[in-house]
Motif scaffolding. Structure first.
Motif, PDB file in Angstrom:
ATOM      1  N   LEU A 145       0.835  -1.203   0.000  1.00  0.00           N
ATOM      2  CA  LEU A 145       0.000   0.000   0.000  1.00  0.00           C
ATOM      3  C   LEU A 145       0.874   1.259   0.000  1.00  0.00           C
ATOM      4  CD1 LEU A 145      -2.816   1.259   0.144  1.00  0.00           C
ATOM      5  CD2 LEU A 145      -2.717   1.036   2.645  1.00  0.00           C
ATOM      6  N   LEU A 146       1.850   1.265   0.902  1.00  0.00           N
ATOM      7  CA  LEU A 146       2.769   2.413   1.011  1.00  0.00           C
ATOM      8  C   LEU A 146       3.367   2.777  -0.352  1.00  0.00           C
ATOM      9  CD1 LEU A 146       4.794   3.999   3.243  1.00  0.00           C
ATOM     10  CD2 LEU A 146       6.342   2.209   2.504  1.00  0.00           C
ATOM     11  N   MET A 147       3.820   1.765  -1.088  1.00  0.00           N
ATOM     12  CA  MET A 147       4.510   2.017  -2.364  1.00  0.00           C
ATOM     13  C   MET A 147       3.509   2.288  -3.493  1.00  0.00           C
ATOM     14  SD  MET A 147       7.750   2.096  -2.018  1.00  0.00           S
ATOM     15  CE  MET A 147       9.185   1.489  -1.139  1.00  0.00           C
ATOM     16  N   THR A 148       2.385   1.582  -3.514  1.00  0.00           N
ATOM     17  CA  THR A 148       1.426   1.782  -4.615  1.00  0.00           C
ATOM     18  C   THR A 148       0.852   3.203  -4.574  1.00  0.00           C
ATOM     19  OG1 THR A 148       0.921  -0.576  -4.496  1.00  0.00           O
ATOM     20  CG2 THR A 148      -0.574   0.760  -5.805  1.00  0.00           C
ATOM     21  N   LEU A 149       0.723   3.740  -3.363  1.00  0.00           N
ATOM     22  CA  LEU A 149       0.228   5.122  -3.236  1.00  0.00           C
ATOM     23  C   LEU A 149       1.190   6.124  -3.871  1.00  0.00           C
ATOM     24  CD1 LEU A 149      -1.221   4.908   0.346  1.00  0.00           C
ATOM     25  CD2 LEU A 149      -2.461   5.802  -1.631  1.00  0.00           C
TER      26      LEU A 149
END
Ligand SMILES: NC(=O)c1ccc[n+]([C@@H]2O[C@H](COP(=O)([O-])OP(=O)(O)OC[C@H]3O[C@@H](n4cnc5c(N)ncnc54)[C@H](O)[C@@H]3O)[C@@H](O)[C@H]2O)c1
Length: 329
Positions: A145-149
């Motif tokens: 989630l952290l990176m996809t955002l």
């Protein structure tokens, strides 16, 4: 000369997700252009303890980065008070072989796995994707989630986990930290409504069924990284554009390992390695109605690129302990 020792706390303090995302994308490009060396992971299995240990060496020539990661996956570790995955990375100087650093690789493993998922999503998901879904809400889900955002303007999230409190804590974090709207409850059905679906469980049986998957969905299959593991109904793979991180690793231990063993798909059904797409040798998604699957097994080049970025920063900021372990100083 001295070897820099970096603990998990040091890594958490200085690892910058943006820098790691950029380094991992560069390393996928180098891989696509065949400027890396990376023998497949080697495994030791401990069936009695429901665990395994892997060694993962790599050399990224354009970055001048080389080394080895040692990492375990122990499925019953939660009950033992340990994380499922723990890792140590040794970074070496390719000129002399000198060990430049020994560092915790646990948080870096999660960050670089998140980075690979995000990069695959950037090239394979529909650009208008706003709703992300998770099956499995553990450590890897957090960094996916952290990176996809960082590559998509996500607005909504649906999640399912057999451990409901864990799912609820993950959703609460996503709402609070990133302002995402949580869709539905702890039900698999809600995940099927998402533009991007990320699976991060240690499952050995398909969880996501073909019937529910809508045209245009992009799926990041992250959890299967050892022989026998699978999270997707093979019928999804039969209809999807399949991209793997590495053919050798994926056929041995990725999402495709079981369906290939069972003869349900073949090598010809795999469209590309992610590096080929990042390097521009093949296009990513070509039609809005395509179902795309990224099969991630986790590559040593991702670890070594991330470790190199962190080591460079630790040197400039004088973070960590310096010890002449091999006694040449
Ligand atoms: N591809 C890669 O590069 C890579 C990297 C690291 C870890 N992994 C793999 O990812 C998986 C998850 O790792 P983690 O560190 O997040 O573990 P974790 O234990 O922190 O989280 C796993 C979560 O999945 C949930 N879960 C288990 N079975 C489920 C099911 N059938 N349906 C729904 N939820 C289920 C658990 O309750 C838990 O919350 C492991 O299989 C690990 O080996 C892959």
């Amino acid at each position: 000369m001295a070897t820099r020792i970096l603990t998990r706390r040091d890594i958490e303090r200085i690892a910058d997700p943006d820098e790691i995302l950029q380094a991992v994308e560069e390393t996928f490009r180098a891989h696509g252009l065949q400027q890396t060396q990376m023998p497949p992971k080697s495994y030791l299995f401990y069936p009695r303890y429901h665990g395994d240990l892997r060694t993962m060496p790599a050399y990224i020539e354009p970055m001048g980065a080389t080394g080895v990661k040692i990492v375990n996956v122990h499925l019953q570790n939660k009950a033992r008070g340990f994380p499922t995955v723990m890792a140590v990375i040794v970074l070496n100087d390719p000129t002399t072989g000198y060990p430049l650093a020994i560092m915790d690789g646990t948080w870096l493993t999660a960050l670089r796995t998140g980075a690979a998922g995000a990069i695959a999503t950037k090239y394979l998901a529909r650009p208008e994707s706003r709703r992300i879904g998770f099956i499995g809400c553990g450590v890897q889900a957090e960094t996916q989630l952290l990176m996809t955002l960082r590559v998509f303007r996500l607005q909504e999230l649906a999640a399912f986990d057999v451990d409901e409190p864990r799912r609820n804590a993950f959703c609460a974090m996503a709402a609070e930290r990133y302002g995402l709207r949580i869709v539905g409850s702890n039900r698999l059905q809600d995940v099927y409504t998402c533009d991007i679906i990320t699976t991060t469980t240690p499952s050995t049986e398909p969880i996501l069924q073909n019937e529910g998957v809508r045209p245009g969905t992009h799926i990041n299959a992250i959890g299967a990284d050892a022989p026998g593991k699978e999270e997707l109904d093979p019928a999804i793979l039969q209809r999807a554009l399949i991209v793997v991180d590495s053919w050798e690793q994926a056929v041995h231990s990725g999402e495709i390992n079981v369906p290939i063993d069972q003869g349900l798909i073949t090598r010809e059904d795999v469209y590309a390695e992610l590096g080929e797409i990042v390097a521009g040798l093949k296009p990513g998604r070509t039609r809005p109605d395509q179902v795309t699957v990224f099969d991630s097994t986790g590559l040593a080049i991702q670890d070594i690129a991330s470790a190199y970025v962190v080591w460079t920063k630790a040197r400039t900021q004088a973070v960590g302990l310096e010890i002449d372990i091999v006694g040449v100083g």
